[in-house]
Motif scaffolding. Structure first.
Motif, PDB file in Angstrom:
ATOM      1  N   GLU A  52       0.819  -1.218   0.000  1.00 18.51           N
ATOM      2  CA  GLU A  52       0.000   0.000   0.000  1.00 18.51           C
ATOM      3  C   GLU A  52       0.847   1.261   0.000  1.00 18.51           C
ATOM      4  OE1 GLU A  52       1.050  -1.598   2.507  1.00 18.51           O
ATOM      5  OE2 GLU A  52       0.321  -0.896   4.456  1.00 18.51           O
ATOM      6  N   THR A  53       2.151   1.162   0.377  1.00 21.81           N
ATOM      7  CA  THR A  53       3.011   2.352   0.458  1.00 21.81           C
ATOM      8  C   THR A  53       3.756   2.573  -0.860  1.00 21.81           C
ATOM      9  OG1 THR A  53       4.804   1.040   1.416  1.00 21.81           O
ATOM     10  CG2 THR A  53       3.302   2.164   2.956  1.00 21.81           C
ATOM     11  N   VAL A  54       4.723   1.678  -1.129  1.00 27.44           N
ATOM     12  CA  VAL A  54       5.532   1.732  -2.356  1.00 27.44           C
ATOM     13  C   VAL A  54       5.830   0.271  -2.723  1.00 27.44           C
ATOM     14  CG1 VAL A  54       6.593   3.940  -1.682  1.00 27.44           C
ATOM     15  CG2 VAL A  54       7.796   1.807  -1.150  1.00 27.44           C
ATOM     16  N   GLY A  92      22.243  -1.431  -5.419  1.00 29.06           N
ATOM     17  CA  GLY A  92      23.435  -0.620  -5.183  1.00 29.06           C
ATOM     18  C   GLY A  92      23.380  -0.007  -3.798  1.00 29.06           C
ATOM     19  N   ARG A  93      22.847  -0.787  -2.842  1.00 28.40           N
ATOM     20  CA  ARG A  93      22.632  -0.266  -1.484  1.00 28.40           C
ATOM     21  C   ARG A  93      23.771  -0.679  -0.558  1.00 28.40           C
ATOM     22  NH1 ARG A  93      17.239   0.372   1.501  1.00 28.40           N
ATOM     23  NH2 ARG A  93      17.465  -0.449   3.588  1.00 28.40           N
ATOM     24  N   PRO A  94      24.267   0.249   0.289  1.00 26.63           N
ATOM     25  CA  PRO A  94      25.329  -0.129   1.230  1.00 26.63           C
ATOM     26  C   PRO A  94      24.852  -1.228   2.193  1.00 26.63           C
ATOM     27  CG  PRO A  94      24.981   2.259   1.209  1.00 26.63           C
ATOM     28  CD  PRO A  94      23.873   1.655   0.413  1.00 26.63           C
ATOM     29  N   VAL A 127      11.559  -6.718   7.303  1.00 24.78           N
ATOM     30  CA  VAL A 127      11.003  -8.050   7.050  1.00 24.78           C
ATOM     31  C   VAL A 127       9.471  -7.920   7.021  1.00 24.78           C
ATOM     32  CG1 VAL A 127      10.736 -10.406   7.916  1.00 24.78           C
ATOM     33  CG2 VAL A 127      12.947  -9.228   8.147  1.00 24.78           C
ATOM     34  N   HIS A 128       8.882  -8.370   5.908  1.00 26.17           N
ATOM     35  CA  HIS A 128       7.421  -8.314   5.736  1.00 26.17           C
ATOM     36  C   HIS A 128       6.825  -9.684   6.039  1.00 26.17           C
ATOM     37  CE1 HIS A 128       9.105  -5.000   3.443  1.00 26.17           C
ATOM     38  NE2 HIS A 128       7.924  -4.415   3.425  1.00 26.17           N
ATOM     39  N   VAL A 129       5.761  -9.686   6.810  1.00 25.56           N
ATOM     40  CA  VAL A 129       5.067 -10.936   7.138  1.00 25.56           C
ATOM     41  C   VAL A 129       3.571 -10.764   6.897  1.00 25.56           C
ATOM     42  CG1 VAL A 129       6.805 -11.802   8.782  1.00 25.56           C
ATOM     43  CG2 VAL A 129       4.971 -10.308   9.603  1.00 25.56           C
ATOM     44  N   ILE A 140       9.944  -4.886  11.283  1.00 26.30           N
ATOM     45  CA  ILE A 140       8.912  -5.828  10.831  1.00 26.30           C
ATOM     46  C   ILE A 140       7.692  -5.028  10.376  1.00 26.30           C
ATOM     47  CG2 ILE A 140       7.523  -7.870  11.459  1.00 26.30           C
ATOM     48  CD1 ILE A 140      10.248  -8.445  12.212  1.00 26.30           C
ATOM     49  N   ARG A 141       7.045  -5.536   9.313  1.00 25.94           N
ATOM     50  CA  ARG A 141       5.833  -4.854   8.858  1.00 25.94           C
ATOM     51  C   ARG A 141       4.875  -5.847   8.228  1.00 25.94           C
ATOM     52  NH1 ARG A 141       3.226  -1.403   5.112  1.00 25.94           N
ATOM     53  NH2 ARG A 141       4.203  -1.455   3.050  1.00 25.94           N
ATOM     54  N   VAL A 142       3.575  -5.624   8.451  1.00 22.29           N
ATOM     55  CA  VAL A 142       2.501  -6.398   7.803  1.00 22.29           C
ATOM     56  C   VAL A 142       1.829  -5.454   6.810  1.00 22.29           C
ATOM     57  CG1 VAL A 142       0.320  -7.633   8.103  1.00 22.29           C
ATOM     58  CG2 VAL A 142       2.121  -7.851   9.836  1.00 22.29           C
ATOM     59  N   GLU A 185       6.637   5.819   1.918  1.00 21.68           N
ATOM     60  CA  GLU A 185       7.037   4.660   2.701  1.00 21.68           C
ATOM     61  C   GLU A 185       6.417   4.680   4.103  1.00 21.68           C
ATOM     62  OE1 GLU A 185       8.900   6.934   1.384  1.00 21.68           O
ATOM     63  OE2 GLU A 185      10.328   6.068  -0.032  1.00 21.68           O
ATOM     64  N   SER A 186       6.406   3.483   4.708  1.00 26.20           N
ATOM     65  CA  SER A 186       5.772   3.310   6.019  1.00 26.20           C
ATOM     66  C   SER A 186       6.398   4.184   7.111  1.00 26.20           C
ATOM     67  CB  SER A 186       5.886   1.835   6.446  1.00 26.20           C
ATOM     68  OG  SER A 186       7.250   1.459   6.553  1.00 26.20           O
ATOM     69  N   THR A 187       5.588   4.500   8.093  1.00 29.34           N
ATOM     70  CA  THR A 187       6.067   5.123   9.325  1.00 29.34           C
ATOM     71  C   THR A 187       6.956   4.102  10.032  1.00 29.34           C
ATOM     72  OG1 THR A 187       3.904   6.186   9.494  1.00 29.34           O
ATOM     73  CG2 THR A 187       5.271   6.200  11.495  1.00 29.34           C
ATOM     74  N   LEU A 242      11.155   7.159  13.669  1.00 28.69           N
ATOM     75  CA  LEU A 242      12.366   7.376  12.885  1.00 28.69           C
ATOM     76  C   LEU A 242      12.055   7.898  11.488  1.00 28.69           C
ATOM     77  CD1 LEU A 242      14.530   4.255  13.759  1.00 28.69           C
ATOM     78  CD2 LEU A 242      14.412   6.460  14.912  1.00 28.69           C
ATOM     79  N   ARG A 243      10.867   7.570  10.982  1.00 29.89           N
ATOM     80  CA  ARG A 243      10.483   8.042   9.642  1.00 29.89           C
ATOM     81  C   ARG A 243       8.994   8.303   9.667  1.00 29.89           C
ATOM     82  NH1 ARG A 243      11.584   4.107   4.566  1.00 29.89           N
ATOM     83  NH2 ARG A 243       9.808   2.975   5.431  1.00 29.89           N
ATOM     84  N   PRO A 244       8.538   9.523   9.327  1.00 26.87           N
ATOM     85  CA  PRO A 244       7.101   9.793   9.331  1.00 26.87           C
ATOM     86  C   PRO A 244       6.416   9.143   8.126  1.00 26.87           C
ATOM     87  CG  PRO A 244       8.304  11.756   8.613  1.00 26.87           C
ATOM     88  CD  PRO A 244       9.337  10.698   8.937  1.00 26.87           C
ATOM     89  N   ALA A 278      20.601   6.534  13.020  1.00 28.43           N
ATOM     90  CA  ALA A 278      21.765   6.638  12.136  1.00 28.43           C
ATOM     91  C   ALA A 278      21.733   5.609  11.002  1.00 28.43           C
ATOM     92  CB  ALA A 278      23.040   6.461  12.950  1.00 28.43           C
ATOM     93  N   ALA A 279      20.916   4.556  11.152  1.00 28.46           N
ATOM     94  CA  ALA A 279      20.924   3.456  10.174  1.00 28.46           C
ATOM     95  C   ALA A 279      20.112   3.795   8.930  1.00 28.46           C
ATOM     96  CB  ALA A 279      20.390   2.181  10.809  1.00 28.46           C
ATOM     97  N   GLY A 280      20.672   4.609   8.076  1.00 33.18           N
ATOM     98  CA  GLY A 280      20.010   4.818   6.787  1.00 33.18           C
ATOM     99  C   GLY A 280      19.142   6.050   6.717  1.00 33.18           C
TER     100      GLY A 280
END
Ligand code: TXA
Ligand code: MG
Length: 303
Positions: free
Chosen positions: A28-30, A51-53, A60-62, A114-116, A174-176, A188-190, A215-217
């Protein structure tokens, strides 16, 4: 690209995943670039393809919230509340990882996201797959996320084994991300599950984002189109910029933030396809979904 790479066959997607391949997954996001989260070689291919560090961890999607304890070493009470009320939905929870979670997925961290997802095709695929699918957004690293199968094909082409076409993503950003591994939790991300909603569900227990998870990304420049993005606070200000640069594109859906978010990446990609040099984007007010749109526009404007 190779004929048959884009389609609507969940069967075909399952076959590819079972063979350690990569599937572009509608959510539903991207769109996500998915691989079996328990297959190390398959997960490594995600990083190579984007090409991601390697130190940028994957979500992880479940299929259902019941699977949270399978991936979490411990389920903090805030995570239990948010999972119960917001899943399936545009929310990722950071929790301490279970011992079996591969360090290639978590970038060597002791937490896992984790995300559903709430997209019927993702739900069907995840339910039939049974396990977890590691999936970042299905774009080249640092570029705008894809919200249609055509965006994925344009970015990744034959580097992805199968693109499951679930139509345009309804949320569009993208997800919150809520870090529940710290007390109080941090956003960490709205995203479309707003800070106001999360705060209400947790009885106000939220801290500003800071520390090692942030700091992770979480880079200042991200989601960047080729066009230069100029930010303004009002349509009037935008019109005066456009008056001085008639070739500039005006981006303003502040009258409907749901549509602003839904079309944001498609609008930025369209500007690049047309060779537009400057996009003048009107920032929505900093509340609700406005936070997520401001965050992505600010990152798109940072070079
Ligand atoms: O809506 C979404 O979340 C999409 C769809 C496909 O689910 N996925 C997505 O993934 O946006 P990605 O990889 O593009 O963004 C995930 C962000 C990255 O900034 C990553 O560094 C961060 O989440 N992240 C994931 N696991 C983390 C962890 N254990 N600690 C800190 N940050 C983490
Ligand atoms: Mg991404």
């Amino acid at each position: 690209m190779t004929a048959g790479t884009v389609g609507t066959s969940v069967e075909r997607a399952l076959e590819v995943l079972g063979n350690g391949g990569l599937v572009a997954l509608p959510t539903e996001t991207v769109y996500g670039l998915a691989a079996d989260a328990s297959n190390e070689a398959a997960v490594r291919r995600i990083f190579a393809t984007k090409g991601r560090p390697a130190d940028h961890p994957l979500i992880v999607h479940v299929a259902t919230a019941d699977q949270l304890p399978e991936w979490a070493g411990d389920v903090p009470s805030a995570a239990a509340v948010l999972a119960e009320t917001c899943w399936p939905g545009p929310l990722t929870l950071l929790v301490p990882k279970a011992a079996h979670v591969l360090s290639v997925v978590t970038g060597g961290r002791d937490t896992v996201g984790i995300r559903v997802p709430a997209h019927p095709m993702a739900t069907e695929l995840l339910a039939r797959f049974g396990g977890g699918l590691a999936a970042p957004s299905a774009n080249r690293f640092g570029k705008v996320s894809p919200t249609t199968a055509a965006h994925v094909a344009a970015d990744l082409g034959d580097a992805v084994d199968y693109i499951l076409d679930g139509g345009p993503c309804p949320v569009g950003v993208e997800s919150t991300i809520v870090d529940c591994s710290v007390t109080p939790p941090q956003i960490l991300r709205p995203g479309a599950i707003t800070a106001e909603q999360v705060s209400a569900l947790l009885d106000g227990e939220l801290a500003p984002a800071a520390g090692p998870s942030r700091a992770a990304g979480m880079m200042a420049s991200h989601y960047a189109p080729l066009a230069q993005v100029v930010l303004v606070d009002s349509r009037e200000a935008a019109q005066s910029v456009v008056a001085g640069d008639p070739a500039a594109w005006l981006l303003d859906r502040t009258d409907d933030l749901v549509l602003y978010a839904r079309h944001l990446y498609d609008d930025l990609r369209a500007a690049d396809v047309r060779g537009v040099r400057t996009v003048v984007a009107v920032l929505p007010p900093p509340s609700g979904l406005g936070h997520a749109i401001r965050d992505r526009l600010t990152k798109a404007a940072t070079v």
